[in-house]
Motif scaffolding. Structure first.
Motif, PDB file in Angstrom:
ATOM      1  N   ARG A  26       0.298 -12.992  -6.284  1.00 24.60           N
ATOM      2  CA  ARG A  26       0.242 -12.013  -5.189  1.00 24.60           C
ATOM      3  C   ARG A  26       0.709 -10.636  -5.630  1.00 24.60           C
ATOM      4  N   SER A  27       1.686 -10.592  -6.540  1.00 25.87           N
ATOM      5  CA  SER A  27       2.211  -9.296  -6.968  1.00 25.87           C
ATOM      6  C   SER A  27       1.208  -8.529  -7.820  1.00 25.87           C
ATOM      7  N   THR A  28       0.279  -9.241  -8.480  1.00 22.59           N
ATOM      8  CA  THR A  28      -0.728  -8.569  -9.292  1.00 22.59           C
ATOM      9  C   THR A  28      -2.053  -8.400  -8.552  1.00 22.59           C
ATOM     10  N   SER A  29      -2.158  -8.963  -7.358  1.00 21.68           N
ATOM     11  CA  SER A  29      -3.388  -8.876  -6.580  1.00 21.68           C
ATOM     12  C   SER A  29      -3.322  -7.710  -5.597  1.00 21.68           C
ATOM     13  N   GLN A  30      -4.411  -6.963  -5.482  1.00 18.06           N
ATOM     14  CA  GLN A  30      -4.504  -5.864  -4.512  1.00 18.06           C
ATOM     15  C   GLN A  30      -3.366  -4.852  -4.677  1.00 18.06           C
ATOM     16  N   SER A  31      -2.922  -4.640  -5.910  1.00 16.69           N
ATOM     17  CA  SER A  31      -1.744  -3.786  -6.108  1.00 16.69           C
ATOM     18  C   SER A  31      -2.006  -2.344  -5.667  1.00 16.69           C
ATOM     19  N   GLU A  32      -3.194  -1.827  -5.910  1.00 12.99           N
ATOM     20  CA  GLU A  32      -3.499  -0.461  -5.493  1.00 12.99           C
ATOM     21  C   GLU A  32      -3.511  -0.345  -3.975  1.00 12.99           C
ATOM     22  N   ALA A  33      -4.100  -1.353  -3.311  1.00 11.25           N
ATOM     23  CA  ALA A  33      -4.139  -1.354  -1.854  1.00 11.25           C
ATOM     24  C   ALA A  33      -2.727  -1.422  -1.285  1.00 11.25           C
ATOM     25  N   LYS A  34      -1.873  -2.241  -1.889  1.00  8.90           N
ATOM     26  CA  LYS A  34      -0.502  -2.378  -1.402  1.00  8.90           C
ATOM     27  C   LYS A  34       0.289  -1.088  -1.599  1.00  8.90           C
ATOM     28  N   ALA A  35       0.010  -0.384  -2.689  1.00  7.44           N
ATOM     29  CA  ALA A  35       0.677   0.904  -2.903  1.00  7.44           C
ATOM     30  C   ALA A  35       0.267   1.909  -1.828  1.00  7.44           C
ATOM     31  N   VAL A  36      -1.015   1.905  -1.463  1.00  5.44           N
ATOM     32  CA  VAL A  36      -1.488   2.784  -0.384  1.00  5.44           C
ATOM     33  C   VAL A  36      -0.796   2.427   0.925  1.00  5.44           C
ATOM     34  N   ILE A  37      -0.705   1.136   1.227  1.00  6.68           N
ATOM     35  CA  ILE A  37      -0.054   0.688   2.460  1.00  6.68           C
ATOM     36  C   ILE A  37       1.412   1.109   2.468  1.00  6.68           C
ATOM     37  N   GLY A  38       2.074   0.975   1.317  1.00  9.31           N
ATOM     38  CA  GLY A  38       3.469   1.388   1.238  1.00  9.31           C
ATOM     39  C   GLY A  38       3.649   2.861   1.544  1.00  9.31           C
ATOM     40  N   GLU A  39       2.758   3.682   1.011  1.00  8.24           N
ATOM     41  CA  GLU A  39       2.837   5.120   1.262  1.00  8.24           C
ATOM     42  C   GLU A  39       2.566   5.454   2.730  1.00  8.24           C
ATOM     43  N   LEU A  40       1.606   4.758   3.331  1.00 10.14           N
ATOM     44  CA  LEU A  40       1.307   4.990   4.738  1.00 10.14           C
ATOM     45  C   LEU A  40       2.490   4.605   5.626  1.00 10.14           C
ATOM     46  N   ALA A  41       3.120   3.488   5.299  1.00 14.18           N
ATOM     47  CA  ALA A  41       4.290   3.055   6.069  1.00 14.18           C
ATOM     48  C   ALA A  41       5.430   4.061   5.942  1.00 14.18           C
ATOM     49  N   ALA A  42       5.638   4.567   4.739  1.00  9.78           N
ATOM     50  CA  ALA A  42       6.735   5.508   4.510  1.00  9.78           C
ATOM     51  C   ALA A  42       6.566   6.798   5.307  1.00  9.78           C
ATOM     52  N   ARG A  43       5.319   7.156   5.626  1.00  9.34           N
ATOM     53  CA  ARG A  43       5.076   8.364   6.421  1.00  9.34           C
ATOM     54  C   ARG A  43       5.618   8.240   7.846  1.00  9.34           C
ATOM     55  N   LEU A  44       5.863   7.024   8.293  1.00  3.07           N
ATOM     56  CA  LEU A  44       6.349   6.805   9.651  1.00  3.07           C
ATOM     57  C   LEU A  44       7.868   6.952   9.758  1.00  3.07           C
ATOM     58  N   LEU A  45       8.535   7.057   8.634  1.00  2.00           N
ATOM     59  CA  LEU A  45       9.998   7.132   8.644  1.00  2.00           C
ATOM     60  C   LEU A  45      10.474   8.505   9.080  1.00  2.00           C
ATOM     61  N   ARG A  46      11.584   8.512   9.841  1.00  2.93           N
ATOM     62  CA  ARG A  46      12.219   9.750  10.289  1.00  2.93           C
ATOM     63  C   ARG A  46      13.709   9.693   9.957  1.00  2.93           C
ATOM     64  N   PRO A  47      14.316  10.845   9.681  1.00  2.00           N
ATOM     65  CA  PRO A  47      15.745  10.855   9.333  1.00  2.00           C
ATOM     66  C   PRO A  47      16.596  10.212  10.422  1.00  2.00           C
ATOM     67  N   GLY A  48      17.588   9.462   9.976  1.00  2.85           N
ATOM     68  CA  GLY A  48      18.534   8.851  10.903  1.00  2.85           C
ATOM     69  C   GLY A  48      18.098   7.534  11.499  1.00  2.85           C
ATOM     70  N   GLN A  49      16.921   7.038  11.140  1.00  3.77           N
ATOM     71  CA  GLN A  49      16.435   5.790  11.718  1.00  3.77           C
ATOM     72  C   GLN A  49      17.118   4.570  11.101  1.00  3.77           C
ATOM     73  N   THR A  50      17.115   3.505  11.894  1.00  5.73           N
ATOM     74  CA  THR A  50      17.438   2.177  11.372  1.00  5.73           C
ATOM     75  C   THR A  50      16.108   1.460  11.201  1.00  5.73           C
ATOM     76  N   VAL A  51      15.814   1.062   9.979  1.00  2.84           N
ATOM     77  CA  VAL A  51      14.501   0.530   9.614  1.00  2.84           C
ATOM     78  C   VAL A  51      14.662  -0.893   9.084  1.00  2.84           C
ATOM     79  N   ILE A  52      13.759  -1.777   9.482  1.00  2.00           N
ATOM     80  CA  ILE A  52      13.718  -3.128   8.929  1.00  2.00           C
ATOM     81  C   ILE A  52      12.495  -3.250   8.033  1.00  2.00           C
ATOM     82  N   VAL A  53      12.708  -3.721   6.807  1.00  2.34           N
ATOM     83  CA  VAL A  53      11.613  -4.002   5.884  1.00  2.34           C
ATOM     84  C   VAL A  53      11.648  -5.494   5.570  1.00  2.34           C
ATOM     85  N   ASP A  54      10.583  -6.185   5.916  1.00  2.00           N
ATOM     86  CA  ASP A  54      10.463  -7.627   5.754  1.00  2.00           C
ATOM     87  C   ASP A  54      10.310  -7.995   4.272  1.00  2.00           C
ATOM     88  N   ALA A  55      10.163  -9.285   4.011  1.00  2.00           N
ATOM     89  CA  ALA A  55       9.923  -9.783   2.659  1.00  2.00           C
ATOM     90  C   ALA A  55       8.428  -9.751   2.334  1.00  2.00           C
TER      91      ALA A  55
END
Length: 250
Positions: free
Chosen positions: A72-101
């Motif tokens: 899984r770690s070697t599959s769809q790695s480019e797509a997962k990197a894009v998803i990670g960047e999109l998720a990070a855009r939703l972060l705002r200073p001072g938030q409490t954020v949960i990141v799953d496994a």
């Protein structure tokens, strides 16, 4: 080429063509027909395809079993990197954020911008390791039983940790996302963790690359309308498309 890389290429070829021939895969991968047959037999046991005379076709949507962490770690790695960047855009200073496994959750942790200041709570030792030592980021790690591979923790202790936490936003991993079955996953204890996170978080997004669209894992987490949105790399197909639109634009 490592077996995990061959398996990824086979799944990708199935996604493009629908049906693949053994001889074409042998040429694509640069291996013998016998090696391809062994790979197809393994992928069929994992419910990722169906062997037919002379080749293979995609498996029908089903529960199957989760692939190894290495695969899984070697599959769809480019797509997962894009998803990670999109998720990070939703972060705002001072938030409490949960990141799953999960492998995509690790990409979310890597994409957290250096400027972010806040609290990140997780049930993944891998996510915690990515963020440990970041200036301005307080990392909280749930206790519990550690699962090999993903290094995810889960049990009653994990549930208690998240029951006492009120987060602004959460990013959940997924085993599959389907319009009828909803959000599903493979490990029952971790399904319980996801439900507790959902109950205590203001906004919850699912992380799912295109290989998860229309897939149904063994255990149901919730219906799709119980989520704030889907963060993905491609628009879901009609049969797996949620009734809401939560895809973050690039």
């Amino acid at each position: 080429m490592l077996p995990a890389q061959r398996h990824q290429r086979i799944i990708e070829a199935l996604g493009r063509k629908g049906t693949v021939r053994t001889e074409d895969l042998a040429a694509l991968l640069g291996v013998s027909h016998e090696t391809v047959r062994r790979d197809l037999a393994l992928l069929e046991r994992r419910a990722l395809l169906v062997r037919v005379h002379g080749g293979a076709t995609p498996a029908p949507s089903g529960t199957g079993e989760e692939r190894s962490y290495l695969e899984r770690s070697t599959s769809q790695s480019e797509a997962k990197a894009v998803i990670g960047e999109l998720a990070a855009r939703l972060l705002r200073p001072g938030q409490t954020v949960i990141v799953d496994a999960g492998t995509t959750a690790v990409h979310v942790a890597r994409a957290v911008p250096p400027s972010f200041r806040g609290v990140v709570a997780t049930c993944s030792l891998l996510v915690a390791a990515e963020l440990a030592g970041r200036p301005g980021v307080e990392v909280l790690v749930a206790g519990g039983r550690v699962r090999q591979g993903d290094l995810a923790v889960s049990n009653a202790q994990t549930l208690g940790f998240f029951q006492d936490l009120r987060a602004d936003v959460a990013f959940l991993g997924s085993g599959g996302v389907d319009a009828e079955a909803g959000l599903t996953d493979y490990f029952l204890d971790e399904v319980a963790t996801k439900r507790v996170i959902l109950a205590g978080t203001a906004r919850t997004y699912v992380l799912a690359d295109s290989s998860k669209h229309g897939r149904v894992a063994a255990h149901r987490v919730c219906a799709l309308d119980g989520l704030s949105g889907l963060i993905t790399d491609e628009e879901p197909l009609p049969r797996s498309r949620p009734r809401w639109s939560g895809r973050v634009p690039r």
